[in-house]
Design an enzyme around this catalytic site. Structure first.
Site, PDB file in Angstrom:
ATOM      1  CD  GLU A   1     -14.648 -27.750   4.276  1.00 14.18           C
ATOM      2  OE1 GLU A   1     -14.366 -27.292   3.146  1.00 14.18           O
ATOM      3  OE2 GLU A   1     -15.790 -28.083   4.602  1.00 14.18           O
TER       4      GLU A   1
ATOM      5  CB  CYS B   1      -9.330 -21.932   2.104  1.00 14.41           C
ATOM      6  SG  CYS B   1     -10.651 -21.837   3.294  1.00 14.41           S
TER       7      CYS B   1
HETATM    8  P1  NAD Z   1       0.860 -27.409   5.654  1.00 11.03           P
HETATM    9  O1  NAD Z   1       0.047 -28.143   4.667  1.00 11.03           O
HETATM   10  O2  NAD Z   1       2.166 -27.978   6.090  1.00 11.03           O
HETATM   11  O3  NAD Z   1       0.010 -27.166   6.993  1.00 11.03           O
HETATM   12  C1  NAD Z   1      -1.334 -26.736   6.978  1.00 11.03           C
HETATM   13  C2  NAD Z   1      -1.969 -27.228   8.280  1.00 11.03           C
HETATM   14  O4  NAD Z   1      -1.979 -28.638   8.275  1.00 11.03           O
HETATM   15  C3  NAD Z   1      -1.168 -26.832   9.514  1.00 11.03           C
HETATM   16  O5  NAD Z   1      -2.051 -26.428  10.528  1.00 11.03           O
HETATM   17  C4  NAD Z   1      -0.413 -28.091   9.916  1.00 11.03           C
HETATM   18  O6  NAD Z   1      -0.243 -28.182  11.309  1.00 11.03           O
HETATM   19  C5  NAD Z   1      -1.322 -29.182   9.422  1.00 11.03           C
HETATM   20  N1  NAD Z   1      -0.583 -30.366   8.999  1.00 11.03           N
HETATM   21  C6  NAD Z   1       0.504 -30.409   8.210  1.00 11.03           C
HETATM   22  N2  NAD Z   1       0.914 -31.689   8.032  1.00 11.03           N
HETATM   23  C7  NAD Z   1       0.066 -32.456   8.738  1.00 11.03           C
HETATM   24  C8  NAD Z   1      -0.042 -33.857   8.958  1.00 11.03           C
HETATM   25  N3  NAD Z   1       0.790 -34.750   8.392  1.00 11.03           N
HETATM   26  N4  NAD Z   1      -1.038 -34.302   9.751  1.00 11.03           N
HETATM   27  C9  NAD Z   1      -1.911 -33.444  10.314  1.00 11.03           C
HETATM   28  N5  NAD Z   1      -1.871 -32.113  10.154  1.00 11.03           N
HETATM   29  C10 NAD Z   1      -0.892 -31.625   9.363  1.00 11.03           C
HETATM   30  O7  NAD Z   1       1.112 -25.990   5.079  1.00 11.03           O
HETATM   31  P2  NAD Z   1       1.618 -24.643   5.724  1.00 11.03           P
HETATM   32  O8  NAD Z   1       2.972 -24.307   5.214  1.00 11.03           O
HETATM   33  O9  NAD Z   1       1.398 -24.609   7.205  1.00 11.03           O
HETATM   34  O10 NAD Z   1       0.538 -23.735   5.051  1.00 11.03           O
HETATM   35  C11 NAD Z   1       0.590 -23.477   3.670  1.00 11.03           C
HETATM   36  C12 NAD Z   1      -0.501 -24.141   2.889  1.00 11.03           C
HETATM   37  O11 NAD Z   1      -1.501 -24.695   3.708  1.00 11.03           O
HETATM   38  C13 NAD Z   1      -1.195 -23.108   2.022  1.00 11.03           C
HETATM   39  O12 NAD Z   1      -0.670 -23.191   0.735  1.00 11.03           O
HETATM   40  C14 NAD Z   1      -2.652 -23.421   2.085  1.00 11.03           C
HETATM   41  O13 NAD Z   1      -3.083 -24.034   0.890  1.00 11.03           O
HETATM   42  C15 NAD Z   1      -2.794 -24.442   3.176  1.00 11.03           C
HETATM   43  N6  NAD Z   1      -3.675 -23.979   4.256  1.00 11.03           N
HETATM   44  C16 NAD Z   1      -4.995 -24.013   4.009  1.00 11.03           C
HETATM   45  C17 NAD Z   1      -5.880 -23.592   4.979  1.00 11.03           C
HETATM   46  C18 NAD Z   1      -7.357 -23.600   4.717  1.00 11.03           C
HETATM   47  O14 NAD Z   1      -8.080 -22.909   5.400  1.00 11.03           O
HETATM   48  N7  NAD Z   1      -7.828 -24.418   3.772  1.00 11.03           N
HETATM   49  C19 NAD Z   1      -5.386 -23.135   6.194  1.00 11.03           C
HETATM   50  C20 NAD Z   1      -4.006 -23.113   6.421  1.00 11.03           C
HETATM   51  C21 NAD Z   1      -3.154 -23.558   5.428  1.00 11.03           C
END
Ligand code: NAD
Length: 476
Positions: free
Chosen positions: A246, A280
């Site tokens: 997702e 999202c």
């Molecule tokens: P991010 O992509 O670094 O992190 C998003 C989530 O993914 C966090 O909970 C993080 O712990 C997890 N994550 C990150 N790298 C990972 C890895 N290598 N393995 C497993 N989990 C990992 O981004 P961010 O700065 O925390 O959030 C910003 C972006 O994340 C936004 O632009 C948005 O698009 C996306 N986001 C989307 C949702 C959603 O509901 N689809 C929720 C939160 C963040």
């Protein structure tokens, strides 16, 4: 009210040698220390999940369902305590946190029902032959949930896994661990066998890169950004491990000339600011027919500017801070880029106040296509409102991003609605409402917004494999 933060492995709570602070994003004060899992902790979680799977996959669906319902009831009873924790770690207004707890419980209740309905099929066959299709739990699930909904995001994945008979290792978000910890407590108190649900925290990349290649892991379920989702999908593909993804959205809202302008604009502004836009499915790119554009933009800007921003524990606050300090410069950079390229910043545009990770409710109009924000999901309280001359143009612009999660439209014209159902490239299309999903509706994306569906009768299918059985009554 904030819980003592621990890992939950093999039915027991544990601290570890290293920990990191959890910070209240409204006050920037430390509210807890979160233990980080070592490789030994992850190995223990894998062993526990394998033995949990042996028990749980052979537990009668009715018994699985009963335990899930018992846990959901405890979550409802603990609503206030859980909501207070969510507001402390995430910042959202308390009332929204209370609603999130109920939504989380509803995800469990829906999937508890689905546990009883994983029907197979009988395929007509020649005399003396019986051909049947059976569903089996896929195995150990490695799941990763984000920080925007500390309780309901983990709930979706845990519910699907447990209802289908899988065991699960969840790495919930380090910024917002309490929601998942409360879920684990509820399941422990509801009598879930040890090892069926394990909860870990740590460095996200280290945990995913360690867990995903393990033979025991048979499904990777992730919610988060498209970039991370792509990386985890690549890791999983090396082991032919299926994924449920997702990912990001950049939701279009098509506002047609026949709509009630004020109502559509006010509901748009209110929904945009919910959860500080960190959703999202958040409505973001508003394509408004030119004949109503000015009136719509004025009403939207007025309501957005009136949003009460502050600490989510204060009554009447409508919008809290961003969930972490990374997001403030990320949003500022998107606004400045849009302004440099000619967009009008009609309200907001920068940080709010001098403490906490607050960002002003922001409305940009006439944003040129070259601005980064037209392609990059802001994931914050920023709305883009642009005029269009026709429905064809609106649909073309709606589809002009790599994402396709939620999309919205405001119109009562049947021909417009039919055209949008056929042509708007999203997994969830809502007309005259900005609600995108319920536990009983399938939720997920097309294009770079992901793969698979959560919720609905489709959700549990991700967690199951199919076995076809051909039984001949004589050797043939
Ligand atoms: P991010 O992509 O670094 O992190 C998003 C989530 O993914 C966090 O909970 C993080 O712990 C997890 N994550 C990150 N790298 C990972 C890895 N290598 N393995 C497993 N989990 C990992 O981004 P961010 O700065 O925390 O959030 C910003 C972006 O994340 C936004 O632009 C948005 O698009 C996306 N986001 C989307 C949702 C959603 O509901 N689809 C929720 C939160 C963040």
């Amino acid at each position: 009210m904030y819980p003592d933060l621990k890992l939950f492995v093999a039915g027991e709570w544990r601290k570890t040698a290293s920990d990191l602070p959890v910070v209240n994003p409204a006050t920037e004060k430390e509210i807890g220390r979160l233990p980080h899992a070592s490789k030994n902790d992850l190995d223990d979680a894998l062993d526990a999940a394998e033995s949990g799977l042996r028990i749980w996959s052979r537990t009668a669906p009715r018994d699985r369902s009963d335990i899930i319902l018992r846990a959901a009831k405890l979550m409802r009873e603990r609503q206030e305590e859980i909501a207070q924790s969510i507001t402390a770690e995430h910042g959202k207004p308390l009332q929204q946190a209370r609603m999130e707890v109920i939504r989380g419980a509803e995800f469990f209740e829906w999937d508890a029902g689905e546990a009883l309905r994983t029907y197979g099929r009988v395929i007509p066959a020649a005399p003396g032959n019986k051909i049947t299709v059976h569903h089996h739990p896929v195995g150990v699930v490695a799941a990763f949930s984000p920080w925007n909904f500390p309780m309901s995001q983990p709930a979706r994945k845990i519910a699907g896994a447990l209802a289908s008979g899988c065991s699960i290792i969840l790495k919930a978000a380090e910024e917002t661990p309490a929601g998942a910890i409360h879920i684990a407590r509820a399941f422990q108190d509801a009598g879930l066998p040890p090892g069926v649900f394990n909860l870990v925290f740590g460095t996200p990349s280290e945990i995913s890169e360690y867990l995903i290649p393990q033979d025991a892991v048979r499904l990777v379920a992730f919610t988060g950004s498209t970039n991370v989702g792509r990386h985890l999908t690549t890791l999983a593909s090396e082991h032919m491990t299926p994924v449920l993804m997702e990912l990001g959205g950049h939701a279009p809202v098509i506002v047609c000339e026949d709509t009630n302008v004020d109502r559509a604009a006010i509901s748009g502004a209110e929904r945009k600011m919910r959860n500080a836009g960190q959703v999202c499915t958040s409505p973001t790119r508003f394509f408004v027919h030119e004949s109503i554009f000015e009136d719509y933009a004025n009403a939207f800007v007025k309501r957005a500017a009136e949003t009460v921003v502050g600490d989510g524990t204060i009554v009447n606050v409508e919008m809290g801070p961003l969930a972490n300090d990374r997001r403030v410069p990320a949003l500022l950079q998107l606004v400045e880029d849009a302004r440099d390229k000619g967009a009008d910043v009609r309200t907001g545009g920068g940080p709010h106040g001098n403490r906490g990770y607050f960002f002003q409710p922001t409305v940009l109009t006439n944003v040129p296509n070259e601005a980064k924000i037209m392609q990059e999901e802001p994931f914050g309280p920023i709305a883009i409102i642009n005029p269009v001359t026709s429905l064809d143009e609106a649909i073309q612009k709606a589809n002009s991003v790599p994402f396709g999660l939620a999309g919205y439209a405001f119109t009562n014209r049947a021909d417009y609605i039919d055209q949008m159902i056929d042509e708007v490239e999203v997994g969830n299309l809502s007309i005259n409402t900005l609600e995108a999903s319920l536990p009983e509706t399938p939720f997920g994306g097309v294009k770079s917004s992901g793969y698979g569906r959560e919720g609905g009768s489709e959700g549990i299918e991700n967690y199951m494999t199919i076995k076809n059985v051909w039984h001949s009554s004589e050797i043939i």
